[in-house]
Design a protein around this motif. Structure first.
Motif, PDB file in Angstrom:
ATOM      1  N   SER A 169       0.826  -1.201   0.000  1.00 38.11           N
ATOM      2  CA  SER A 169       0.000   0.000   0.000  1.00 38.11           C
ATOM      3  C   SER A 169       0.860   1.250   0.000  1.00 38.11           C
ATOM      4  O   SER A 169       2.075   1.198   0.203  1.00 38.11           O
ATOM      5  CB  SER A 169      -0.908  -0.008   1.233  1.00 38.11           C
ATOM      6  N   ARG A 193       2.371  -0.003   4.972  1.00 38.48           N
ATOM      7  CA  ARG A 193       1.973  -0.803   6.135  1.00 38.48           C
ATOM      8  C   ARG A 193       1.244  -2.090   5.759  1.00 38.48           C
ATOM      9  O   ARG A 193       1.181  -3.026   6.552  1.00 38.48           O
ATOM     10  CB  ARG A 193       1.099   0.039   7.057  1.00 38.48           C
ATOM     11  N   ASN A 194       0.668  -2.123   4.574  1.00 43.03           N
ATOM     12  CA  ASN A 194      -0.091  -3.305   4.149  1.00 43.03           C
ATOM     13  C   ASN A 194       0.575  -3.953   2.946  1.00 43.03           C
ATOM     14  O   ASN A 194       0.901  -3.273   1.971  1.00 43.03           O
ATOM     15  CB  ASN A 194      -1.526  -2.910   3.795  1.00 43.03           C
ATOM     16  N   THR A 195       0.769  -5.249   3.041  1.00 40.06           N
ATOM     17  CA  THR A 195       1.376  -5.997   1.956  1.00 40.06           C
ATOM     18  C   THR A 195       0.547  -7.235   1.635  1.00 40.06           C
ATOM     19  O   THR A 195      -0.246  -7.706   2.455  1.00 40.06           O
ATOM     20  CB  THR A 195       2.811  -6.437   2.299  1.00 40.06           C
ATOM     21  N   ASP A 196       0.751  -7.742   0.450  1.00 41.03           N
ATOM     22  CA  ASP A 196       0.064  -8.949  -0.005  1.00 41.03           C
ATOM     23  C   ASP A 196       1.044  -9.722  -0.867  1.00 41.03           C
ATOM     24  O   ASP A 196       1.829  -9.120  -1.612  1.00 41.03           O
ATOM     25  CB  ASP A 196      -1.192  -8.576  -0.799  1.00 41.03           C
ATOM     26  N   THR A 203      -4.443   1.953  -1.797  1.00 44.43           N
ATOM     27  CA  THR A 203      -4.335   0.503  -1.688  1.00 44.43           C
ATOM     28  C   THR A 203      -3.589  -0.100  -2.861  1.00 44.43           C
ATOM     29  O   THR A 203      -3.384   0.537  -3.887  1.00 44.43           O
ATOM     30  CB  THR A 203      -5.720  -0.133  -1.605  1.00 44.43           C
TER      31      THR A 203
END
Length: 124
Positions: free
Chosen positions: A52, A56-59, A103
């Protein structure tokens, strides 16, 4: 004009590591979600990892989860992909891509800007 330039690819033995970098010439880099995709010869381009805008956000794709780590340095306009325990099947051309918005996701068509790719070759 937005440019994404990948680097860090190369030839490595199975079990080895590489760190890919993607330098972005985006004025508002911090507002873009970033993704890594790869394409092996004769195969379709596939999702590898995403992060992101905040970092802080990963996939991760199941095939790389636990081995690859994606990170982002907004101060340097750079996103990284640390690849450990590389396998022969990781051999591909790796692309960095930028998606407008906070995102990041796995949808290739959502990514507006793409680099030219960096080759990763893993010898078995």
């Amino acid at each position: 004009q937005v440019q994404l330039v990948e680097s860090g690819g190369g030839l490595v033995q199975a079990g080895g590591s590489l760190r890919l970098s993607c330098a972005a010439s985006i004025r508002t880099f911090g507002t873009y979600g970033m993704g890594w995709f790869r394409q092996a010869p004769g195969k379709e381009r596939e999702f590898v990892a995403a992060i992101s805008w905040s970092g802080r956000n990963t996939d991760y794709a199941d095939s790389v989860k636990g081995r690859f780590t994606c990170s982002k340095d907004n101060a340097k306009n750079t996103v990284y992909l640390q690849m450990n325990d590389l396998k022969f099947e990781d051999t591909a051309l790796y692309y960095c891509a930028a998606k407008p918005g906070a995102t990041a996701n796995r949808i290739i068509s959502d990514y507006k800007y793409w680099g030219l790719g960096t080759q990763v070759t893993v010898s078995s």
